[in-house]
Design a protein around this motif. Structure first.
Motif, PDB file in Angstrom:
ATOM      1  N   VAL A  11       0.839  -1.201   0.000  1.00 41.10           N
ATOM      2  CA  VAL A  11       0.000   0.000   0.000  1.00 41.10           C
ATOM      3  C   VAL A  11       0.870   1.246   0.000  1.00 41.10           C
ATOM      4  O   VAL A  11       1.825   1.346   0.777  1.00 41.10           O
ATOM      5  N   ALA A  12       0.544   2.191  -0.853  1.00 43.58           N
ATOM      6  CA  ALA A  12       1.218   3.493  -0.853  1.00 43.58           C
ATOM      7  C   ALA A  12       0.309   4.485  -0.146  1.00 43.58           C
ATOM      8  O   ALA A  12      -0.884   4.588  -0.461  1.00 43.58           O
ATOM      9  N   TYR A  13       0.865   5.192   0.813  1.00 42.37           N
ATOM     10  CA  TYR A  13       0.100   6.182   1.568  1.00 42.37           C
ATOM     11  C   TYR A  13       0.355   7.573   0.994  1.00 42.37           C
ATOM     12  O   TYR A  13       1.486   8.059   0.991  1.00 42.37           O
ATOM     13  N   VAL A  14      -0.706   8.188   0.497  1.00 41.38           N
ATOM     14  CA  VAL A  14      -0.620   9.533  -0.068  1.00 41.38           C
ATOM     15  C   VAL A  14      -1.431  10.468   0.835  1.00 41.38           C
ATOM     16  O   VAL A  14      -2.657  10.530   0.726  1.00 41.38           O
ATOM     17  N   PRO A  15      -0.777  11.157   1.760  1.00 44.34           N
ATOM     18  CA  PRO A  15      -1.503  12.016   2.692  1.00 44.34           C
ATOM     19  C   PRO A  15      -2.032  13.283   2.033  1.00 44.34           C
ATOM     20  O   PRO A  15      -1.567  13.680   0.960  1.00 44.34           O
ATOM     21  N   LEU A  71      -3.974   2.319  -2.674  1.00 44.15           N
ATOM     22  CA  LEU A  71      -3.573   3.574  -2.078  1.00 44.15           C
ATOM     23  C   LEU A  71      -4.351   3.811  -0.787  1.00 44.15           C
ATOM     24  O   LEU A  71      -5.559   3.566  -0.731  1.00 44.15           O
ATOM     25  N   LEU A  72      -3.644   4.288   0.226  1.00 44.28           N
ATOM     26  CA  LEU A  72      -4.273   4.796   1.434  1.00 44.28           C
ATOM     27  C   LEU A  72      -4.264   6.311   1.314  1.00 44.28           C
ATOM     28  O   LEU A  72      -3.200   6.920   1.164  1.00 44.28           O
ATOM     29  N   VAL A 129      -3.590   2.179  10.028  1.00 43.82           N
ATOM     30  CA  VAL A 129      -2.939   1.587   8.852  1.00 43.82           C
ATOM     31  C   VAL A 129      -1.715   2.418   8.466  1.00 43.82           C
ATOM     32  O   VAL A 129      -0.645   1.870   8.164  1.00 43.82           O
ATOM     33  N   ALA A 130      -1.854   3.742   8.490  1.00 47.29           N
ATOM     34  CA  ALA A 130      -0.723   4.613   8.157  1.00 47.29           C
ATOM     35  C   ALA A 130       0.439   4.394   9.117  1.00 47.29           C
ATOM     36  O   ALA A 130       1.603   4.323   8.696  1.00 47.29           O
ATOM     37  N   ASP A 131       0.131   4.251  10.390  1.00 45.88           N
ATOM     38  CA  ASP A 131       1.181   3.998  11.388  1.00 45.88           C
ATOM     39  C   ASP A 131       1.860   2.659  11.124  1.00 45.88           C
ATOM     40  O   ASP A 131       3.090   2.533  11.228  1.00 45.88           O
ATOM     41  N   HIS A 132       1.062   1.656  10.777  1.00 48.04           N
ATOM     42  CA  HIS A 132       1.620   0.326  10.502  1.00 48.04           C
ATOM     43  C   HIS A 132       2.530   0.376   9.281  1.00 48.04           C
ATOM     44  O   HIS A 132       3.616  -0.224   9.282  1.00 48.04           O
TER      45      HIS A 132
END
Length: 204
Positions: A11-15, A71-72, A129-132
């Protein structure tokens, strides 16, 4: 439309809260030929520096994000104008699912019609999830549309996927709304024949 049954991916996290469709694909690229792919325009103006080069700090440009099909993102993703090109850019980049607390309404429906599953999760779950992912960038998430659940990494568990039953059926079969209608052509033809038989004056 490519069928969607079950997808397991990093998963790619795009804030970024309120990431609108103009950030997903700037409007000036909407006249480009879709046949040549919209993936090169995805997040164009926020993933590149002033010289037009890929910014290594942008999440999708990092080595650990390569190959991610999920994506997150953050709250109200895909808000703004109704441009379907935003979904085209994501689909052409190989994105199959999105996790977020909420989505722009039109964007949400456009995603479903183009083979992308938008999964709404509580904000606290998205943050977890972002923290993980920060601790383990290679962690995977499984979006299981057949079972209508998303399986998160570690001890974050499984959560339901809630989308319209018709949209879910279209995704599972890989059919858009028009293609799904064509699967009922025998019934439509039979109905029309019976209707004309009962009301021959309609053919005058």
């Amino acid at each position: 439309m490519k069928a969607f049954t079950r997808e397991t991916s990093t998963v790619a996290y795009v804030p970024g809260v309120n990431c609108d469709t103009d950030q997903i694909i700037p409007g000036r690229f909407l006249k480009a030929d879709r046949a040549e792919g919209y993936d090169k325009f995805l997040f164009h103006d926020i993933r590149r520096d002033a010289a037009g080069n890929l910014d290594p700090r942008f999440p999708l440009n990092r080595p650990d994000a390569q190959g991610a099909r999920i994506l997150l993102v953050e709250d109200n993703f895909g808000c703004g104008s109704s441009r379907e090109g935003a979904v085209y850019a994501l689909a052409d980049a190989g994105i199959r699912a999105l996790l977020a607390p909420s989505f722009g309404d039109i964007f949400f429906n456009n995603a479903l019609k183009n083979g992308i599953v938008p999964v709404r999760l509580p904000a606290a779950v998205c943050e977890a999830v972002a923290d993980h992912l920060a601790a383990d960038p290679q962690a995977t998430v499984t979006v299981d549309l057949e079972a209508a659940q998303v399986i998160l990494p570690g001890d974050l568990g499984a959560h339901p996927i809630t989308i319209d039953a018709f949209a879910r059926d279209c995704l599972l079969q890989g059919l858009d709304e028009i293609e799904m209608t064509f699967t009922y052509m025998d019934r439509i033809a039979a109905f029309e024949a019976e209707r004309m038989a009962r009301n021959p004056w309609l053919g005058r």
